[in-house]
Scaffold this motif. Sequence first.
Motif: not given
Length: 438
Positions: A326-340
């Motif tokens: 599964i996509s790793e749970s890494i937060y990007n403050p300018t994104s709205t969902s988990l990137p793969a």
Amino acid sequence: MIAIRSLLAAFVVATLTGCPADDKATVGAPMPLNPERADVFAYYKLGWLPDGYPGRITEKGVVEHPIYGPYVINDYIQSYRTTKDPRYIEAAKKVADAGIARMANFKGALVFYYDPEGGLSSLPGKFYSALTQARWLDSLSSLHAVSGDQKYVDVNKRIAKSFSIPTAEGGVLEKVPHGLTIEEYPHEVPLLTLNGWLTALNILIAYANSEDDQVAKKLAAENVKALAAMLPLFDVPELYNSRYQLTNIVKIRLSGEKVTNAIIEIPGNGEHGLGDVEKTGKMWTNYLTDRGNSQLMNAVLSYSSAPAPNKIKLETVKDGVVKVEISESIYNPTSTSLPAKSWVEVGTIQTKGNKGSIDIPWNKAYLVAYPTAFTKKNGEKKQNVYHLIHVKQLQLLYKNTGNEIFNEYATKWEGYFDHWKDVPEYQDPAISLERYNK
């Protein structure tokens, strides 16, 4: 000062519509909008239709926007209260009447549909939104208060009926484990979008109390019960943040034995198989794509079941082993969902009789229910709008209900702002950590 203000207002109308402000027949704006909110209306790309209804300026022209009507009505009412100029009431009524004329009769209710042809939503089908319906309820209540026109009370009675229609029948009411929710974006899997739920619920409570609407009162009470039970799930203390919604899309990588079918099981919500992307669109649908030596699944997961995990059930061409990542749970403050961009192994499935399943533990999918992001452009910087909305609406909900859990989280989340400067993920030159107060 008045002359300067008028010039500014004229400039706003000209800027937003692309037409001279004094040519109202061309512009379509019944009255100028508040110049102090010029940047907000510019962000909305607000324009005008021939009958005076506001819409979004697109490549196809101005497209009617269901929620822009209440925004403009409230702006005109505020201008009337400031200036006492009755033309603002007439302008608000013109917008209201144009909006009401666009509403559809649905099971005895009046609803303002989002049409996929307009391109205003990522949801592919026609739907109406509990948040938009609530905004109309609120603005028409205010319009009745300043105009005395009874027809807006009558219209509101029919708008209020829209909250009681189940999503399975094309409405917005959905059962959740602890009660009911009115959905901002109705979907097969409830999205549980917090800002929309809070805002719509507060408006529904105010309406139910002012009109002594017993059906609305019972509906609001069931929503309050559900939200009180589920509110802790929205908390993300590690990031001093709150989740935008509990349901989101995530990428799951499958390698090994070829998968022919996949089902996501969400406790309390049932099983959801692969969808018809032509009918439902790709964003909010479970579907598989081949990627050479692996397959990629677009999966809709919901944190609403936590701590119980979601489960993925697979069918394969023949018995064998499937590795699940599964996509790793890494937060990007300018994104709205988990990137793969990186992957975490969930485990392996040994299919028997061509079938097998595995739980998706939340410690490996913690940010699927994504925290609020810094996506609202304000000048050169992007700001986080929704965390502040959560705080303000929780404060109001506590005032409306007296339920202490709403005060607890409003206070806790308001305190999070002071910690943003210390969160490594937020130290991005493209974002502003100031509170958004437009």
